[in-house]
Each structure stands twice: as C-alpha cells, then as structure tokens.
Design a protein around this motif. Structure first.
Motif, short mmCIF file in Angstrom:
data_model
loop_
_atom_site.label_atom_id
_atom_site.label_comp_id
_atom_site.label_asym_id
_atom_site.label_seq_id
_atom_site.Cartn_x
_atom_site.Cartn_y
_atom_site.Cartn_z
N UNK A 1 -1.49 2.66 -11.26
CA UNK A 1 -0.37 3.20 -10.48
C UNK A 1 0.44 4.14 -11.37
N UNK A 2 -0.08 5.30 -11.62
CA UNK A 2 0.61 6.33 -12.40
C UNK A 2 0.75 7.56 -11.52
N UNK A 3 1.63 8.48 -11.97
CA UNK A 3 1.79 9.70 -11.19
C UNK A 3 0.50 10.51 -11.27
N UNK A 4 -0.19 10.60 -10.15
CA UNK A 4 -1.53 11.19 -10.14
C UNK A 4 -1.56 12.63 -9.68
N UNK A 5 -0.47 13.12 -9.17
CA UNK A 5 -0.45 14.49 -8.67
C UNK A 5 0.97 15.05 -8.75
N UNK B 1 3.42 9.54 -6.56
CA UNK B 1 3.93 10.88 -6.24
C UNK B 1 5.01 11.30 -7.22
N UNK B 2 5.96 10.40 -7.53
CA UNK B 2 7.06 10.79 -8.42
C UNK B 2 7.68 9.58 -9.07
N UNK B 3 8.35 9.82 -10.18
CA UNK B 3 9.03 8.74 -10.89
C UNK B 3 10.14 8.13 -10.08
N UNK C 1 9.03 13.79 -14.34
CA UNK C 1 8.72 12.38 -14.44
C UNK C 1 9.32 11.78 -15.71
N UNK C 2 9.40 12.56 -16.77
CA UNK C 2 9.96 12.06 -18.03
C UNK C 2 11.41 11.63 -17.86
N UNK C 3 12.17 12.37 -17.06
CA UNK C 3 13.57 12.00 -16.85
C UNK C 3 13.69 10.66 -16.13
N UNK D 1 0.83 -1.21 0.00
CA UNK D 1 0.00 0.00 0.00
C UNK D 1 0.87 1.26 0.00
N UNK D 2 1.93 1.25 0.82
CA UNK D 2 2.82 2.43 0.88
C UNK D 2 3.58 2.60 -0.43
N UNK D 3 3.99 1.48 -1.06
CA UNK D 3 4.70 1.56 -2.34
C UNK D 3 3.79 2.12 -3.43
N UNK D 4 2.55 1.68 -3.48
CA UNK D 4 1.61 2.20 -4.47
C UNK D 4 1.39 3.71 -4.28
#
Length: 487
Positions: free
Chosen positions: A416-420, A381-383, A430-432, A373-376
């Motif tokens: 599980x994508x960067x949502x914020x 949050x970030x790449x 995130x692209x980097x 849960x914490x990993x998800x």
C-alpha cells in the motif's frame, strides 16, 4: 554621531541598539529582540540593556536630538519615535555585526538631525510606500480577511524590493512567498522555482543572518529533508528572533501535534491564535486539538461556532465532517456529505469516505470489506488520503489493515504505497504528508498505539529519536496505557 550641538563617537553597542530601533521604523522592539540582535549568544541581564538605553538617551540629548526620542513601552520594550524614519543601508550593514572599527565609523556618520532629517524627508514618500507594501503583503499571507492570497503578497513584496533592493525584511518576505509557490509549481518548473526562492532567501540572510522570514522560507523549502529535531530547532530559533512570527508558531504547533505532543501543541496553537485571532485555520486547529485531547464537547462548541462564522469554508466543513465521522456520529457525517457532495473530490476520496462512513454506521463483514478496499485504493493515490484511510481502518478496528497502510505510506514496506501520480491537481508532495503524522495520535488509533508494531513504526520515521533528544514522552503514553510502552 552628529547633531546640531556637535559630534561625538558612541560605543558600538549603543550604536547597535540605536540601529535596531531605527530599523523598525517606529514599531515597538521587545527587550528579547534587542538582546538577540545586539548581544547574540552572549547572555546579559536587563541592567546591561538599561545602561545602553540610558547612554543612548544621554548622547541624543547632548547632540540636540529633539526630533525624536526613545520611548519605554511598559512590559513590551522600546520604540524610536519622531523624525527618524529609516537607517541608511550602509549604516545598517555595518551594525549587523560587532566590528568595532566599522561600527565606530558608521556612528560618526549617523546624523541625528540636519543631514539625516533631510535624508529622511527626501525618502519619506518612498519609505511610506515601502512599509505599506510590506503590510499589504503580510496581510495577504496571514489571511487577515480569511483569504490566503499569495499572488497578492508576491506582487506587493516584489514592488517593495524594487524600492529597496537590499532590504532584508522585504527580501525575506519575498523569499517566503516564493517558497509557497515552489511547493505547488508544475513538475517542469519545480526545480527552478525552488532555486529562485532559495537564492532570494540566501540574499536576505547574507545581509541579516537572523532575518526571520528568510529563515522560514528555508524551512518551507527544506521541508521533509530536515529531521524532527532539526525542524523543531529551526522554528524555535525563528521564534526567539521574532516572538510574533505567526507562521513559525503555527508550524511549531503543527509539528508538535504530528509528534504526539498534543498538550504542548495546544500552548503554541493558542499563542498562534493570539497573533491571528480571526484565522479560521488557527481556530479550526483548536477544535482538532480539543478532540485529540478527548474533549469532544469542547471541540463541538468551537467547530459549531466556526461553521456559523464561516459557512462557506471548505476547511471548517471538513473538520466538522471528520469530528462527526470519528466520534460515533457517522450518520451525521453522511448527512453532511449528502447535502454538500462537492466538498469532497470525486473518485478515490469520495469512494473512501462513503464506504467508510457506511461501515462505521453498519460494521457488517461486507461493509468493512468494501471500506477496506476503498481505503487501500485511496492510500495509493496520495499521502493525504493515506492518512485518512489509516484512521478510518483504525476506527473500524481493522488494525492489521491500518498498519499495512501506515507502513506502506511511511516506510514503503507494504504493497500500500503511492503507486501513481495524484488524481487531483495541486496535490502537495507525498514527502510533506510523511511529516504530517498527527493522525497516528488521533483517538480512533488507540488500538494501533497499543500494538507492539507501533514503536518500531515511530522508530522508522524518526519520532523516537526526537522524543529522546528532547527528553520527553508523547501524550499517548500517559493517556492511553496503564502500563506505558518502552520507547
């Protein structure tokens, strides 16, 4: 070319070699650099360069050029020493190409002694200041004292371009420094910062299409918009032009590690260390590559020594922390975190590592569920955190969850994508992080690599195409499996 004993025309290639040597202001110019600058893509042997240097020495002698000489530096190249300080801009520009008419005119105007000597003397103070500023800026970027200070570099390179506005070296360094600032500029200033850095880089390349730092500035600015093959080719082009370019060698080592080419990455990493022998980042990279090659004891030796040498370094701390976490020593990592809780940022990062380490130490169903849960949450949050989350889940043998993070982060094909926006200031884009995929090839992810879903994932991010275009296979094919996967 004019000297005390008369005037003569010289062959364009001879003049071009002289300009290349003079433009380096007394530094050694390698034979490879001379071939690249003066012959370009035309292949010639050592005899061709030897004949040109011999002809140049003969002309200098005939004209009474006793003020300077061309030194042969054994196993290195050549150096112009003596009173010649710099090539005037009009001659330098004419010598960039192989326009015989313009180059011949420039050769006639090039004064060995007398006129050029007076020109050099009148400008020697400004030129010394110019060279000192370039050295100061380079030291600030290279972290000679293990302090990366782009603000110091920016001031130094800006002042250098004020002295010589059309000098491609100064413009290249300035563009490269501005490219670093552009990557972390506030959102409202990002586009302007990128455009300004690109404009300066293009100005340098218009004067010298092979200016290495201007090319590296464009590499940094283009970032993830280039495919794997394009980034590889550009970095190798810069290294061909400037074999001692520590940024290009470091970037190539990182790219190869992210592409699963750990052995080849190690070669470039060691070359980078030879250029930056005291760089904590370069040396920490050695420890990481040793671990990824399965040499845990060797990695421990390196990182323990670095911890002694750089006790306050957050980066060295983090490498030591991760090595403990992923080599069956989760309790040691927990002890480190308990002693220095400020090394991790509060919120998703700390929550992910605390629950993850606890689950690695005691892999109960409840502990694994909390860690998952914490990993998800962190992965959204970030790449950067997505990468670490994937490794933690893999180490816990939560392969399905690891793939959910990986496909969400890299392919946007799961929840599980960067949502914020990142929870932390100055988080790289995130692209980097999408091109920093070295974690896919870390030891804890062996089960992922053996999974049928791994090759399609690599297809999706362009790695398979890169391997095929280079005609290579990633190291895990040899290390992980008795029966290699079909790429």
């Amino acid at each position: 070319m004019t000297g005390p004993l008369g005037t003569t025309e010289v062959q364009p290639r001879v003049m071009q070699v002289l300009v290349a040597l003079a433009d380096e202001a007394g530094r050694v110019v390698t034979r490879e650099t001379l071939f690249e600058r003066c012959w370009g893509d035309v292949y010639v042997g050592d005899d061709s360069l030897n004949r040109v240097v011999l002809a140049l020495r003969k002309v200098i002698g005939q004209l009474g050029g006793e003020g300077f000489e061309i030194e042969t530096i054994r196993k290195a190249g050549y150096r112009l020493s003596g009173s010649l300080a710099k090539v005037p801009d009009d001659i330098g520009k004419a010598a960039i190409g192989l326009d015989r008419r313009n180059l011949a005119k420039a050769a006639i105007a090039f004064v060995v002694l007398g006129g050029l000597g007076a020109w050099a003397a009148s400008n020697s103070s400004r030129d010394r200041r110019f060279e000192a500023l370039l050295r100061q800026g380079h030291a600030a970027l290279a972290g000679d004292d293990n302090q990366f200070r782009p603000d110091v570099a920016l001031r130094a390179f800006q002042e250098a371009t004020d002295i010589h506005p059309d000098n491609p070296r100064a413009l290249g360094w300035l563009a490269l420094t501005k490219s670093y600032f552009a990557q972390t500029a506030p959102e409202e200033h990002s586009a302007t910062s990128v455009a300004n850095a690109a404009q300066i880089a293009q100005q340098a390349l218009a004067i010298d299409p092979k200016e290495p730092n201007a090319l590296m500035a464009m590499f940094e600015l283009e970032g993830a918009t280039l495919d794997w093959w394009g980034r590889d080719r550009l970095l190798r082009k810069v290294i061909t032009i400037d074999s001692r370019n520590e940024l290009a060698t470091g970037e190539l080592a990182a790219l190869l590690l992210a592409a699963g080419m750990t052995r080849e990455s190690s070669l470039w990493g060691e070359r980078n260390i030879s250029l930056l022998p005291l760089s904590q980042n370069a040396l920490a990279g050695r420890a990481t590559r040793l671990w990824m090659s399965g040499l845990v004891a060797d990695a421990d030796n390196v990182i323990n020594q670095l911890r002694t040498s750089f006790p306050t370094s957050r980066w060295i701390w983090s490498v030591r922390f991760r090595l403990y976490a992923f080599t069956g020593r989760a309790r040691a990592a927990e002890t480190m975190l308990g002693a220095d809780p400020g090394m991790l940022r509060k919120g998703p990062e700390t929550d992910m590592w605390r629950t993850g380490l606890h689950a690695l130490e005691d892999p109960s169903v409840t502990n694994i569920a909390r860690a998952r849960e914490a990993c998800f949450a962190a992965a959204q949050v970030s790449g950067e955190l997505a990468g670490y989350a994937m490794v933690i889940l893999s180490a816990l043998r939560e392969v399905d969850s690891a793939f959910e993070v990986a496909t969400g982060h890299l392919l946007s094909r799961s929840a599980i994508v960067q949502a914020r926006k990142p929870a932390y200031e100055r988080e790289p884009t995130d692209a980097m992080h999408r091109i920093n995929t070295s974690w896919l090839f870390a030891p804890p992810c062996k089960e992922m690599r053996a999974d049928p879903r791994f090759i399609p994932l690599c297809h999706g991010i362009g790695l398979v195409e890169y391997w095929q275009r280079r005609g290579v296979k990633p190291d895990y094919v040899r290390m992980d499996a008795a029966k290699p996967p079909r790429l």
